[in-house]
Design an enzyme around this catalytic site. Structure first.
Site, mmCIF file in Angstrom:
data_model
loop_
_atom_site.group_PDB
_atom_site.id
_atom_site.type_symbol
_atom_site.label_atom_id
_atom_site.label_comp_id
_atom_site.label_asym_id
_atom_site.label_seq_id
_atom_site.Cartn_x
_atom_site.Cartn_y
_atom_site.Cartn_z
ATOM 1 N N GLN A 1 -33.915 36.753 -0.787
ATOM 2 C CA GLN A 1 -32.764 37.655 -0.859
ATOM 3 C C GLN A 1 -31.486 36.881 -1.177
ATOM 4 O OE1 GLN A 1 -32.653 40.787 2.428
ATOM 5 N NE2 GLN A 1 -34.067 39.309 3.297
ATOM 6 N N LEU A 2 -31.347 35.730 -0.544
ATOM 7 C CA LEU A 2 -30.120 34.945 -0.651
ATOM 8 C C LEU A 2 -29.819 34.533 -2.085
ATOM 9 C CD1 LEU A 2 -27.792 33.390 0.699
ATOM 10 C CD2 LEU A 2 -29.406 31.508 1.085
ATOM 11 N N GLN B 1 -33.037 24.059 -1.944
ATOM 12 C CA GLN B 1 -33.964 24.479 -0.896
ATOM 13 C C GLN B 1 -35.112 23.493 -0.748
ATOM 14 O OE1 GLN B 1 -35.437 28.454 -1.451
ATOM 15 N NE2 GLN B 1 -36.384 28.556 0.548
ATOM 16 N N SER C 1 -38.543 22.080 -0.833
ATOM 17 C CA SER C 1 -39.569 22.411 -1.819
ATOM 18 C C SER C 1 -40.953 22.523 -1.184
ATOM 19 C CB SER C 1 -39.602 21.337 -2.906
ATOM 20 O OG SER C 1 -40.687 21.541 -3.783
ATOM 21 N N ARG D 1 -43.350 22.615 -3.181
ATOM 22 C CA ARG D 1 -44.133 21.887 -4.184
ATOM 23 C C ARG D 1 -44.339 20.430 -3.779
ATOM 24 N NH1 ARG D 1 -42.380 20.708 -10.512
ATOM 25 N NH2 ARG D 1 -44.424 19.948 -11.197
ATOM 26 N N ASN E 1 -17.877 29.795 -3.328
ATOM 27 C CA ASN E 1 -16.420 29.827 -3.259
ATOM 28 C C ASN E 1 -15.997 30.995 -2.367
ATOM 29 O OD1 ASN E 1 -15.915 32.272 -4.899
ATOM 30 N ND2 ASN E 1 -16.520 31.024 -6.672
ATOM 31 N N ARG F 1 -23.838 41.421 3.503
ATOM 32 C CA ARG F 1 -24.877 40.946 4.422
ATOM 33 C C ARG F 1 -24.511 41.031 5.900
ATOM 34 N NH1 ARG F 1 -29.298 41.282 1.181
ATOM 35 N NH2 ARG F 1 -28.973 40.106 -0.750
#
Length: 226
Positions: free
Chosen positions: A76-77, A87, A89, A91, A158, A169
């Site tokens: 969502q973010l 973020q 990972s 992976r 910003n 939110r």
């Protein structure tokens, strides 16, 4: 969930007021930054916020570190496009030693639902580990990981985008986890720029709810600028 304010533009209100005042001043920004009286600074901020001329708010930014949130939240973010994200990972980070997950309160409050939830998570994690043990790359094994998987993310916005983010939110209609995060971010940001963030949050903090028939019917208390 842990939310930390890592960094923000020094003296953000003065930086924003300086950018706004520069358009009409015969002197440079550096001089304005040094000499603008506090009362004048607040007057400038009040004018730009009331007029909706918000481009000057983009000259100040905030960086937050958020740990222990779900992938459901971060999906969502990242819809907030005027922002920067980094973020953890799935992976490159392997979770062979265990995977922490976020459990919704509605699930935790229902023993039967919680048992179903826990079994599903355990099955997904067990299958994930089996794929890793079989030599499947983590970037492919991660396809089995649930939205509940905990993650870590760094967020930079910003002030203009941050106010928009809080408006959406912090609303009672926002999903519970991202709403909790937004309120924590606002609690950290407000002391650094108390005038700008005085009435930040859900739209009902400032006036009528814009949700119409979708309104929660439970507005937040009105907040007035100091």
């Amino acid at each position: 969930m842990q939310v930390e304010l890592l960094y923000h533009t020094p003296d953000p209100e003065r930086a924003i007021a300086t950018a706004a005042r520069l358009c009409y001043a015969p002197v440079g920004a550096a001089e304005l930054m040094e000499t603008m009286p506090e009362e004048r600074m607040r007057s400038v901020l009040s004018t730009i916020l009331a007029s909706g001329h918000l481009s000057t708010l983009e000259h100040a930014s905030y960086t937050f570190a958020v740990d222990g949130v779900s992938r459901a939240l971060t999906h969502q973010l990242v819809r907030h496009r005027i922002a920067s994200f980094n973020q953890q990972s799935q992976r490159y980070v392997k979770f062979s030693d265990g995977l922490e997950c976020v459990k919704p309160p509605t699930v935790a409050a229902d023993a039967q639902a919680e048992a179903v939830f826990d079994r599903a998570i355990e099955a997904a994690v067990a299958a994930y580990r089996q794929l890793l043990d079989a030599g499947i790359p983590a970037e492919d094994a991660r396809y089995l990981l649930p939205n509940a998987a905990e993650s870590k993310i760094v967020i930079t916005m910003n002030v203009r985008e941050l106010l928009h983010f809080f408006s959406l939110r912090c609303c009672n209609r926002a999903q519970w986890e991202i709403r909790d995060m937004a309120h924590r971010m606002l609690e950290l940001a407000r002391p650094t720029a108390p005038f700008i963030f005085a009435d930040a949050g859900a739209p009902c903090v400032r006036g009528a709810c814009p949700e119409g028939k979708m309104s929660c019917g439970n507005p937040y208390p009105q907040v007035r600028r100091g």
